[in-house]
Design an enzyme around this catalytic site. Structure first.
Site, PDB file in Angstrom:
ATOM      1  CG  ASP A 226      -1.908  -1.120   1.205  1.00 51.64           C
ATOM      2  OD1 ASP A 226      -2.371  -1.453   0.103  1.00 51.64           O
ATOM      3  OD2 ASP A 226      -2.224  -1.672   2.275  1.00 51.64           O
ATOM      4  CD  GLU A 229      -4.677   1.132   2.427  1.00 50.64           C
ATOM      5  OE1 GLU A 229      -5.739   0.614   2.062  1.00 50.64           O
ATOM      6  OE2 GLU A 229      -4.016   0.703   3.381  1.00 50.64           O
ATOM      7  CG  HIS A 240      -0.540  -5.491   3.801  1.00 44.72           C
ATOM      8  ND1 HIS A 240      -1.285  -5.686   4.942  1.00 44.72           N
ATOM      9  CD2 HIS A 240      -0.821  -4.226   3.404  1.00 44.72           C
ATOM     10  CE1 HIS A 240      -1.984  -4.590   5.221  1.00 44.72           C
ATOM     11  NE2 HIS A 240      -1.730  -3.690   4.307  1.00 44.72           N
TER      12      HIS A 240
END
Ligand SMILES: *[C@@H]1O[C@H](CO)[C@@H](O)[C@H](O)[C@H]1NC(C)=O
Ligand SMILES: *[C@@H]1O[C@H](CO)[C@@H](O)[C@H](O)[C@H]1NC(C)=O
Length: 453
Positions: A226, A229, A240
């Protein structure tokens, strides 16, 4: 980049699977990006975007009857996943009219939150960057930086304008799964570190078995990075990793749902750097008293530094800069006791942060930065806007978990009211919300931005 060619399969080709519908021609909106060298010269690539398959009309190949409508599969067309994929087609998309996806200028993509259309309304969207009409653009991010501009000024609390990378197949699973006849051209093969089970077709089969309230028996797992966000009050960047290094269908414990959260294939929590959560409440938000003023557009730079400074090294740290009003703004430094005063993500940062916040370091368990780095060699770029039916985006911009004391370190992530992100509320209050992403660049470290731009 795109062609207006009629989809390759005819309506009569019912022996194949996850077919292509021909009611609307699929025409990918152009979204060129740039690739920059260490010397500082940048070259334009004629990339485009494709809408994810899940948003598309799914109907029987032989006509207009829905294979899926509301939140249910048609059990005649879909007695099981394989038969369903053979009987049903996903169709082309009218990007602007049905989904509110437009390109306001060259190299810019605007995603509208709620778009009223002939079928009612569309909420949110998810798109992938394409290198050609049938292939996603694969990114190797090691020893590189990824840069883009964003305008979040019309993206209030509870919404998430997300720019990230997922380890999807370059062709959307077309070659690997014989039941998938649509491929990347129709946005198939999505996966992420939440192993989402709301994906309608996985591995060339419908996820129709045991389908209940919009989720099926299987999930689609893969590593996720990511980059961005965010809304106008909060932002986080989060690696992740997963145990697997390609899109992988999960079932049961491997999906990591509920009590299996720290037993699944993927690190659902990730290791996030959210400036507000890390103790600096004046870094990111609306107004001139913020270091990054979200009422105006700005540039986001994310750098993937390897241990030996080469494209084949082991990922060591992930750095962040912002550029706004001609000024380069380094990421805020951690102000949390027990965490070193650093402004980047590394294994040490994750370990310290999770210890202080009392979080499970599943990130470390799954191999941390090195594992993430393996996946970063071949990622697909995702651009989306969404609201959160599970926990109202409170993990990004409010207090989370709901029952924890907001004054406990790590619980408060932003200044938003926890109720602001309830989907019904935010969809009714801000249907006209939108986000604009532009000037996407990939390049050598420090090649894609300068002060004064
Ligand atoms: C389900 O699909 C069959 C044909 O495959 C069709 O005859 C029927 O009308 C559909 N049912 C609904 C509720 O759309
Ligand atoms: C990149 O630029 C930043 C800020 O301008 C600087 O701190 C950093 O050392 C540079 N990195 C490299 C590898 O040159």
């Amino acid at each position: 980049m795109y062609t207006r060619a009629v989809a390759a399969l005819s309506l009569a080709s019912a022996v194949l699977g996850q077919q292509v519908g021909t009611n609307t021609a699929e025409k990918h909106p152009s979204l060129p990006m740039q690739v920059c060298t260490a010397a500082g010269s940048c070259t334009k690539e004629n990339t485009a975007v494709v809408l994810d398959a899940n948003w598309r009309w799914t109907h029987v190949t032989t006509g207009y009857t829905n294979c899926y409508s509301g939140s249910d599969w048609n059990t005649t067309a879909c007695p099981d996943g394989k038969t369903c994929a053979a009987n049903c087609a996903i169709d082309g998309a009218d990007y602007a009219k049905t989904y509110g996806v437009t390109t306001p200028s060259d190299g810019a993509l605007k995603l509208q939150f709620v778009t009223k259309n002939d079928n009612g309304a569309n909420v949110g969207s998810r798109l992938y960057l394409m290198a050609s009409d049938t292939k996603y653009r694969l990114f190797n991010l090691l020893n590189k930086e990824f840069t883009f501009d964003v305008d979040v000024s019309k993206l209030p609390c509870g919404l998430n304008g997300a720019v990230y990378f997922s380890e999807m197949d370059e062709d959307g699973g077309l070659a690997r799964f014989s039941g998938n006849k649509a491929g990347a051209k129709y946005g198939t093969g999505y996966c992420d570190s939440q192993c989402p089970s709301d994906i309608k077709f996985i591995d060339g089969e419908a996820n129709s078995e045991g389908w209940k309230s919009g989720t099926g028996k299987y999930g689609a797992c893969c590593a996720e990075m990511d980059i961005w966000e965010a809304n106008l009050d909060s932002t986080a960047y989060t690696p992740h990793p997963c145990k697997v290094n390609a899109q992988t269908r999960c079932e049961g414990t491997d999906c990591g749902n509920g009590d299996d959260r720290y037993a699944g294939m993927c690190d659902k929590d990730g290791c996030d750097f959210n400036s507000f959560r890390m103790g600096n409440q004046k870094f990111y938000g609306t107004g001139t008293d913020m270091s990054v003023d979200t009422s105006k557009p700005f540039t986001i730079v994310t750098q993937f530094v390897t241990d030996d400074g080469t494209n084949t090294g082991t990922l060591q740290s992930i750095h962040r800069f912002y550029v706004q009003g001609g000024k380069v703004i380094p990421n805020s430094v951690s102000e949390i006791g027990g965490v070193d005063a650093v402004n980047h993500i590394s294994d040490n940062f994750c370990k310290q942060q999770k210890t202080v916040f009392g979080d499970n370091n599943y990130f470390g368990t799954l191999g941390g930065m090195a594992a993430m780095g393996k996946s970063l060699e071949k990622m697909v770029l995702v651009l989306s806007v969404w609201d959160d039916y599970a926990v109202s985006m409170n993990w990004l911009d409010s207090h989370f978990p709901a029952d924890a004391d907001p004054s406990k370190p790590g619980v408060t992530r932003g200044r938003c009211d926890p109720e602001a992100g309830v989907p019904k509320t935010v969809e009714a209050a801000h249907p006209d919300a939108s986000v604009v992403y532009s000037n996407i660049k990939l390049g050598a470290i420090n090649s894609t931005f300068t002060a004064g731009n």
